[in-house]
Design an enzyme around this catalytic site. Structure first.
Site, PDB file in Angstrom:
ATOM      1  N   LYS A  32      48.976  42.394  37.958  1.00 13.12           N
ATOM      2  CA  LYS A  32      48.201  42.002  39.133  1.00 13.12           C
ATOM      3  C   LYS A  32      49.042  41.102  40.047  1.00 13.12           C
ATOM      4  O   LYS A  32      49.731  40.199  39.577  1.00 13.12           O
ATOM      5  CB  LYS A  32      46.942  41.269  38.666  1.00 13.12           C
ATOM      6  N   SER A  65      36.309  39.754  36.980  1.00 14.27           N
ATOM      7  CA  SER A  65      37.403  40.451  37.643  1.00 14.27           C
ATOM      8  C   SER A  65      38.190  41.412  36.777  1.00 14.27           C
ATOM      9  O   SER A  65      39.035  42.137  37.285  1.00 14.27           O
ATOM     10  CB  SER A  65      38.365  39.434  38.258  1.00 14.27           C
ATOM     11  N   SER A  87      38.367  41.438  40.842  1.00 17.21           N
ATOM     12  CA  SER A  87      39.514  41.413  41.741  1.00 17.21           C
ATOM     13  C   SER A  87      40.737  42.164  41.208  1.00 17.21           C
ATOM     14  O   SER A  87      41.703  42.381  41.935  1.00 17.21           O
ATOM     15  CB  SER A  87      39.913  39.961  42.029  1.00 17.21           C
TER      16      SER A  87
END
Length: 434
Positions: free
Chosen positions: A84, A177, A153
């Site tokens: 990420k 997330s 996210s």
């Protein structure tokens, strides 16, 4: 004579991490071949999914060739993984999902990246994140339907694993997330016991809640990756035998869960009971309803302090989504409210630990249902935040299909510091349901 049809062999990019390691160690394939298979698939699918913020084909292939030539082996040898883009890498830019940091190149490497590489894993690139791992979506689309959100996210990480671009990826979770996008993208997602996995080199959102999140295509892969990131010798997930007590927990947020998903979970509870598991309803204390507002106070207060520089120096380059929600809440939250929220969360953790004597794991919703249509939101995260704030480990498993044929996850909740037991129980539940 009609011979039985053989199941076609999986392509290299479709193998799990555990299968890739076994194949390389047995000499059936090479690190380079695996990486090239993943890159070929990414080239085909990336225009539709847009999971990657940074991806350099030559860099990825070069790492794989070097690893093959070195003869180095390790528990993740030759396994491609994604990271990420709020996680620092010394050889790839880290932009945190914000135009403020376009082209930003860290000089250090996050602990989780270094540990993955030390174990023989191959970092393919940086996956798309929402802005500062918060609400404002990135460019990624759901791999099953480009008109739907992949969740967030950790949107790019979940989509990359769900679309067979890589077998493993790291996200983070401060609310939902990892678990929510994993459910939307049809993969296994894992949020560990808070504090177990090091977050050095990961941009902090709210340290009282933040953890890494792992995305994979099997329970065994989650367990393997966890132990690599712990820096311990991986052990196989033990088979769960004997009595497994499963608490079916609807929570006070049950009305937010779509009717179709409610029925899937209720049917699953009955199926588990027929399979010999001890299933019973579990209710949380009534005051746990406050955890939604308590989570908001803690996460917003900490987030605003962590992003003081960006607020003071680049306010106009922050999205209105972030300014009008998380930042507004954090700026309005007093220290007294924040401190009381933290005290209440600690009280709930103690209460939940006492309640845990009645079950081994909980069965509950991963999300409200299928990934919703639209790319301006990442979906409702409330079904995850209770467990996030309680600091307990969670696994979501792709065991259901929604009314449009899209993935719907079942979330299994473990006890604090009981992550390995959670993996064993989750695999038994998965085998019973899938």
């Amino acid at each position: 004579m009609n011979l039985p049809l053989k199941k076609p062999a999986a392509r290299l990019n479709e193998l799990t991490a555990t299968e890739i390691v076994a194949a390389i160690n047995a000499g059936r394939t090479t690190c380079e071949a695996v990486v090239r298979a993943c890159l070929d698939h990414i080239q085909l699918r990336e225009p539709h999914v847009q999971a990657w913020q940074y991806l350099n084909h030559e860099q990825a292939i070069g790492q794989a060739i070097a690893l093959d030539r070195s003869g180095k082996r390790g528990p993740l040898v030759g396994v491609p993984f994604g990271i990420k883009d709020i996680i620092d890498t010394h050889d790839m830019p880290t932009e945190y999902g914000s135009p403020i940091y376009k082209g930003n190149q860290p000089t250090n490497e996050a602990a989780c990246v270094a540990l993955g590489r030390k174990a023989g894993g191959l970092l393919m690139g940086k996956t798309v994140t929402t802005e500062f791992a918060n609400r404002h979506p990135g460019k990624t689309r759901n791999p099953f339907d480009p008109q739907r959100t992949p969740g967030g996210s950790s949107s790019g990480s979940a989509a990359a694993v769900g679309d067979h671009m890589v077998p493993l990826a790291i996200g983070t979770q401060t609310t939902g997330s990892t678990i929510r996008p994993a459910a939307f993208c049809g993969v296994f997602g894992y949020r560990p016991t808070w504090g177990d996995l090091r977050t050095s080199g990961v941009r902090e959102a709210a340290g009282s809640l933040d953890t890494l999140g792992l995305l994979a295509r099997s329970i065994d892969d989650l367990a393997l990756y966890r132990e690599v990131l712990l820096g311990v010798t991986p052990q196989a997930v033990p088979a769960h035998t004997g009595t497994l007590r499963v608490g079916f927990c609807r929570t006070h947020l049950w009305p937010q869960v779509e009717a179709h998903t409610q029925k899937l979970l209720e049917d699953a509870a009955q199926k588990l009971a027929r399979a010999g598991l001890k299933v019973h309803d579990v209710e949380l204390r009534a005051d746990f309803e406050r955890l939604v507002e308590v989570h908001r106070a803690i996460s917003s207060f900490e987030f605003v302090r962590n992003f003081t520089y960006e607020i003071e120096s680049h306010w106009d380059r922050i999205s209105s989504t972030l300014r009008e929600n998380r930042l507004k809440s954090g700026l309005e939250c007093s220290f007294e409210t924040y401190r009381e929220a933290r005290a209440f969360a600690a009280q709930c953790r103690r209460a939940f630990a006492a309640l845990s004597a009645d079950f081994d794991v909980l069965l509950t919703a991963s999300a409200t249902g299928e990934a919703p249509v639209g790319l301006n939101s990442t979906g409702n995260a409330n079904n995850c935040l209770i467990w996030t704030i309680l600091h307990v480990p969670c696994v979501t498993m792709p065991v259901f299909k929604g009314p449009h044929g899209l993935p719907v996850g079942a979330q299994i909740i473990g006890k604090a510091d009981g992550d390995r037991a959670l993996f064993a129980a989750s695999r038994r539940i998965y085998e019973a349901l899938a």
